[in-house]
Design a protein around this motif. Structure first.
Motif, PDB file in Angstrom:
ATOM      1  N   ARG A 123      -6.321  13.523  -4.513  1.00 50.18           N
ATOM      2  CA  ARG A 123      -5.454  13.158  -3.374  1.00 50.18           C
ATOM      3  C   ARG A 123      -6.019  11.944  -2.636  1.00 50.18           C
ATOM      4  N   SER A 124      -7.322  11.920  -2.454  1.00 47.23           N
ATOM      5  CA  SER A 124      -7.959  10.799  -1.749  1.00 47.23           C
ATOM      6  C   SER A 124      -7.793   9.502  -2.527  1.00 47.23           C
ATOM      7  N   GLY A 145      -2.494   3.905  -3.061  1.00 45.83           N
ATOM      8  CA  GLY A 145      -1.220   3.605  -2.420  1.00 45.83           C
ATOM      9  C   GLY A 145      -1.373   2.626  -1.277  1.00 45.83           C
ATOM     10  N   LYS A 146      -2.437   2.777  -0.520  1.00 46.38           N
ATOM     11  CA  LYS A 146      -2.685   1.895   0.625  1.00 46.38           C
ATOM     12  C   LYS A 146      -2.974   0.472   0.187  1.00 46.38           C
ATOM     13  N   SER A 189      -4.250   8.266  -2.311  1.00 46.69           N
ATOM     14  CA  SER A 189      -3.993   7.681  -0.997  1.00 46.69           C
ATOM     15  C   SER A 189      -4.571   6.272  -0.899  1.00 46.69           C
ATOM     16  N   ILE A 190      -5.788   6.100  -1.358  1.00 49.96           N
ATOM     17  CA  ILE A 190      -6.431   4.781  -1.328  1.00 49.96           C
ATOM     18  C   ILE A 190      -5.654   3.796  -2.196  1.00 49.96           C
TER      19      ILE A 190
END
Length: 68
Positions: free
Chosen positions: A18-19, A25-26, A22-23
Motif C-alpha cells: 500500500r505504501s 501514485g504521488k 501510494s508513493i
C-alpha cells in the motif's frame, strides 16, 4: 532490505505494498481533476480566449504597489 520483506508477516507486507502504491501514485501517477478544478480550468481558458487576462504591465504595477 527488499530481500527481507519475504520474511515479514503478511500484514506488514500488505502495508508495504500500500505504501509503495501510494508513493508511486504521488510521483508517477496521473492527477485527476475534481469537477470544481475542471470547471475552474475551463473558466480560466475561456477568460484567456476572451482577452480578460491582466497585461504584464498591470501585474507589475500591482506587485510594485505592495512591495516595501
Amino acid at each position: 532490505m527488499l530481500e527481507r520483506v519475504s520474511t515479514w508477516p503478511e500484514e506488514a507486507q500488505e502495508e508495504l505494498v500500500r505504501s509503495i502504491a501510494s508513493i508511486e501514485g504521488k510521483h508517477l501517477g496521473s492527477y485527476r481533476l475534481s469537477d470544481a478544478e475542471r470547471n475552474a480550468v475551463q473558466r480560466g481558458l475561456a477568460e484567456m480566449r476572451e482577452g480578460k487576462l491582466a497585461s504584464d504591465g498591470a501585474v507589475e504595477a500591482v506587485f510594485n504597489r505592495y512591495r516595501t
